[in-house]
Design a protein around this motif. Structure first.
Motif, PDB file in Angstrom:
ATOM      1  N   GLY A 152       0.802  -1.215   0.000  1.00  0.00           N
ATOM      2  CA  GLY A 152       0.000   0.000   0.000  1.00  0.00           C
ATOM      3  C   GLY A 152       0.834   1.264   0.000  1.00  0.00           C
ATOM      4  N   MET A 153       2.107   1.150   0.413  1.00  0.00           N
ATOM      5  CA  MET A 153       2.942   2.334   0.523  1.00  0.00           C
ATOM      6  C   MET A 153       3.380   2.842  -0.852  1.00  0.00           C
ATOM      7  N   LYS A 154       3.173   2.025  -1.884  1.00  0.00           N
ATOM      8  CA  LYS A 154       3.639   2.472  -3.205  1.00  0.00           C
ATOM      9  C   LYS A 154       2.658   3.467  -3.830  1.00  0.00           C
ATOM     10  N   TYR A 155       1.418   3.503  -3.306  1.00  0.00           N
ATOM     11  CA  TYR A 155       0.442   4.408  -3.894  1.00  0.00           C
ATOM     12  C   TYR A 155       0.689   5.829  -3.459  1.00  0.00           C
ATOM     13  N   ARG A 156       0.287   6.751  -4.347  1.00  0.00           N
ATOM     14  CA  ARG A 156       0.358   8.145  -4.006  1.00  0.00           C
ATOM     15  C   ARG A 156      -0.546   8.341  -2.784  1.00  0.00           C
ATOM     16  N   HIS A 157      -0.041   8.988  -1.775  1.00  0.00           N
ATOM     17  CA  HIS A 157      -0.820   9.122  -0.556  1.00  0.00           C
ATOM     18  C   HIS A 157      -1.566  10.431  -0.520  1.00  0.00           C
ATOM     19  N   TYR A 158      -2.393  10.514   0.494  1.00  0.00           N
ATOM     20  CA  TYR A 158      -3.152  11.731   0.667  1.00  0.00           C
ATOM     21  C   TYR A 158      -2.236  12.942   0.764  1.00  0.00           C
ATOM     22  N   ALA A 159      -2.554  13.969   0.031  1.00  0.00           N
ATOM     23  CA  ALA A 159      -1.917  15.268   0.227  1.00  0.00           C
ATOM     24  C   ALA A 159      -3.035  16.299   0.262  1.00  0.00           C
ATOM     25  N   PRO A 160      -3.033  17.191   1.247  1.00  0.00           N
ATOM     26  CA  PRO A 160      -4.094  18.199   1.293  1.00  0.00           C
ATOM     27  C   PRO A 160      -4.044  19.068   0.036  1.00  0.00           C
ATOM     28  N   GLN A 161      -5.186  19.708  -0.296  1.00  0.00           N
ATOM     29  CA  GLN A 161      -5.162  20.655  -1.412  1.00  0.00           C
ATOM     30  C   GLN A 161      -4.189  21.805  -1.134  1.00  0.00           C
ATOM     31  N   ALA A 162      -4.079  22.181   0.124  1.00  0.00           N
ATOM     32  CA  ALA A 162      -3.141  23.245   0.508  1.00  0.00           C
ATOM     33  C   ALA A 162      -1.703  22.776   0.282  1.00  0.00           C
ATOM     34  N   ILE A 163      -0.811  23.740   0.036  1.00  0.00           N
ATOM     35  CA  ILE A 163       0.613  23.405  -0.058  1.00  0.00           C
ATOM     36  C   ILE A 163       1.111  23.156   1.366  1.00  0.00           C
ATOM     37  N   VAL A 164       1.795  22.029   1.575  1.00  0.00           N
ATOM     38  CA  VAL A 164       2.329  21.726   2.907  1.00  0.00           C
ATOM     39  C   VAL A 164       3.828  22.002   2.895  1.00  0.00           C
ATOM     40  N   LYS A 165       4.289  22.835   3.826  1.00  0.00           N
ATOM     41  CA  LYS A 165       5.729  23.119   3.905  1.00  0.00           C
ATOM     42  C   LYS A 165       6.245  22.820   5.308  1.00  0.00           C
ATOM     43  N   LEU A 166       7.397  22.160   5.360  1.00  0.00           N
ATOM     44  CA  LEU A 166       7.988  21.829   6.657  1.00  0.00           C
ATOM     45  C   LEU A 166       9.015  22.902   7.010  1.00  0.00           C
ATOM     46  N   LYS A 167       8.932  23.429   8.226  1.00  0.00           N
ATOM     47  CA  LYS A 167       9.835  24.507   8.652  1.00  0.00           C
ATOM     48  C   LYS A 167      10.508  24.128   9.966  1.00  0.00           C
ATOM     49  N   LYS A 168      11.732  24.658  10.158  1.00  0.00           N
ATOM     50  CA  LYS A 168      12.508  24.255  11.342  1.00  0.00           C
ATOM     51  C   LYS A 168      12.421  25.243  12.499  1.00  0.00           C
ATOM     52  N   SER A 169      11.969  26.490  12.216  1.00  0.00           N
ATOM     53  CA  SER A 169      11.971  27.492  13.291  1.00  0.00           C
ATOM     54  C   SER A 169      10.866  28.523  13.036  1.00  0.00           C
ATOM     55  N   TRP A 170      10.559  29.292  14.072  1.00  0.00           N
ATOM     56  CA  TRP A 170       9.567  30.370  13.919  1.00  0.00           C
ATOM     57  C   TRP A 170      10.065  31.429  12.940  1.00  0.00           C
ATOM     58  N   GLU A 171      11.400  31.629  12.883  1.00  0.00           N
ATOM     59  CA  GLU A 171      11.953  32.596  11.917  1.00  0.00           C
ATOM     60  C   GLU A 171      11.611  32.162  10.495  1.00  0.00           C
ATOM     61  N   GLU A 172      11.829  30.886  10.218  1.00  0.00           N
ATOM     62  CA  GLU A 172      11.518  30.380   8.865  1.00  0.00           C
ATOM     63  C   GLU A 172      10.028  30.538   8.571  1.00  0.00           C
ATOM     64  N   ILE A 173       9.206  30.333   9.587  1.00  0.00           N
ATOM     65  CA  ILE A 173       7.749  30.477   9.388  1.00  0.00           C
ATOM     66  C   ILE A 173       7.408  31.930   9.070  1.00  0.00           C
ATOM     67  N   SER A 174       8.011  32.879   9.811  1.00  0.00           N
ATOM     68  CA  SER A 174       7.764  34.302   9.548  1.00  0.00           C
ATOM     69  C   SER A 174       8.153  34.670   8.121  1.00  0.00           C
ATOM     70  N   GLU A 175       9.310  34.164   7.686  1.00  0.00           N
ATOM     71  CA  GLU A 175       9.757  34.463   6.310  1.00  0.00           C
ATOM     72  C   GLU A 175       8.748  33.953   5.289  1.00  0.00           C
ATOM     73  N   GLU A 176       8.225  32.779   5.535  1.00  0.00           N
ATOM     74  CA  GLU A 176       7.259  32.183   4.609  1.00  0.00           C
ATOM     75  C   GLU A 176       5.973  33.014   4.575  1.00  0.00           C
TER      76      GLU A 176
END
Ligand code: TXA
Ligand code: MG
Length: 324
Positions: free
Chosen positions: A227-251
């Motif tokens: 089952g892991m080979k299938y494309r998995h759920y992704a929200p319609q929204a763009i999902v971005k992973l960030k490491k700090s609040w500074e990076e979030i502010s920049e985004e």
């Protein structure tokens, strides 16, 4: 088809009896487990199992997990069960662990999509266990979402996806764990976790007394859970992973007017409070569903050190971000 809603919170006995009656007559029924809601059918009824694939829109080469209420149930569907299984069962059953065993040939091949193995788990949920026992045989149950949606963690989620497509939904409230079980393959020399979950590699190593590998693409000697080979759920929204609040502010500064959600385990800066929601295994799928329902454009996830050490949570976050 009209989908019956069976209220197991207020009338557990009648909900369980009705669910089991429908299952025995070859229908499929949504029911709660401690991880996510499952869509159940009697394992020896091939026609009923086929209905699961139809209701979910699931590819037929993606095998299902058998849910058992006793160790005797495991012996009805698996052969040559290794000693490791009994040790894991002693330690973790009932619980959020699925173990791959060799399948008995009496189990219809559609259940495991033609594989000669069978995935087995005993859910730690009173209502689920009672339904399985009352149905009189193990129940196969994938997560009770339409294929391509996040796994459901409430009866409402199951209703949103499958109303009119299945005979009934048993409402047992919110799921305690919130993400799917850990799946482990113990048939080779080295045990391999093919899907991480709340029971960790270290938990399993302690019981088996040997090294366990966590599968990540290209690293493992055995095939990944199909089952892991299938494309998995992704929200319609763009999902971005960030490491700090500074990076979030920049985004945020890049697109200040986006409708966005921030998910974090941490205390948020005051000015962001309105758009910050709690990140946890218990709530992540519910938040993704809400983001879709409310047409969010962006989801920023703060992957702090604590989050990064949670292999199972990071696995689901990465899948949502990449949709692979
Ligand atoms: O927590 C859970 O495991 C939930 C609840 C309902 O119990 N169930 C669940 O099922 O997540 P599903 O169908 O959404 O995911 C089953 C996964 C798939 O990735 C499938 O490929 C893998 O289990 N699987 C099933 N049988 C297998 C087998 N014989 N060998 C390897 N992987 C298998
Ligand atoms: Mg699923």
């Amino acid at each position: 088809m009209t989908t019956e809603l069976l209220d197991a919170l207020n009338s557990p006995d009648s909900a369980i009896i009705r669910a089991a009656e429908l299952l025995r007559s070859g229908e499929v029924v949504g029911f709660p487990t401690e991880t996510v809601y499952g869509l159940g059918a009697c394992i020896f009824n091939e026609t009923a199992v086929r209905k699961i694939y139809e209701a979910k829109g699931r590819p037929q080469d993606n095998p299902l997990i058998a849910h058992i209420a006793s160790i005797e149930d495991a012996k009805r569907i698996a052969v040559n069960i290794p000693d490791e299984f009994y040790r894991l069962a002693d330690a973790f059953f009932p619980g959020a662990l699925t173990v791959i065993l060799r399948k008995r040939k009496q189990v219809p091949s559609i259940v495991s999509a033609g594989l000669d193995t069978i995935a087995v788990r005993m859910p730690a949920h009173e209502i689920a266990l009672r339904i399985i026992a009352e149905a009189g045989e193990p129940l196969v149950a994938p997560s009770a979402n339409r294929s391509g949606k996040p796994s459901p963690t409430s009866a409402q989620h199951v209703f949103d996806d499958l109303n009119g497509r299945i005979a009934a939904i048993v409402d047992g409230g919110k799921c305690r764990v919130g993400i799917e079980s850990t799946i482990i393959d113990i048939l080779g020399d080295i045990p391999v976790i093919v899907r991480p979950g709340s029971i960790t590699g270290e938990n399993i190593e302690q019981i088996l007394g040997k090294k366990v590998i966590i599968h990540s693409a290209g690293e493992s000697p055995v095939p990944i859970a199909p089952g892991m080979k299938y494309r998995h759920y992704a929200p319609q929204a763009i999902v971005k992973l960030k490491k700090s609040w500074e990076e979030i502010s920049e985004e945020i500064d890049k697109n200040p007017n986006y409708k966005r959600m921030i998910l974090t385990t941490e205390e948020a800066p005051a000015k962001l409070k309105d758009i910050v929601f709690s990140l946890s295994t218990e709530t992540i799928y519910a938040e993704f569903r809400r983001a879709d329902a409310e047409s969010f454009q962006e989801i920023l996830i703060l992957c702090s050190d604590t989050v990064q050490t949670n292999t199972a949570l990071m696995n689901r976050i990465a899948k949502a971000a990449s949709g692979t």
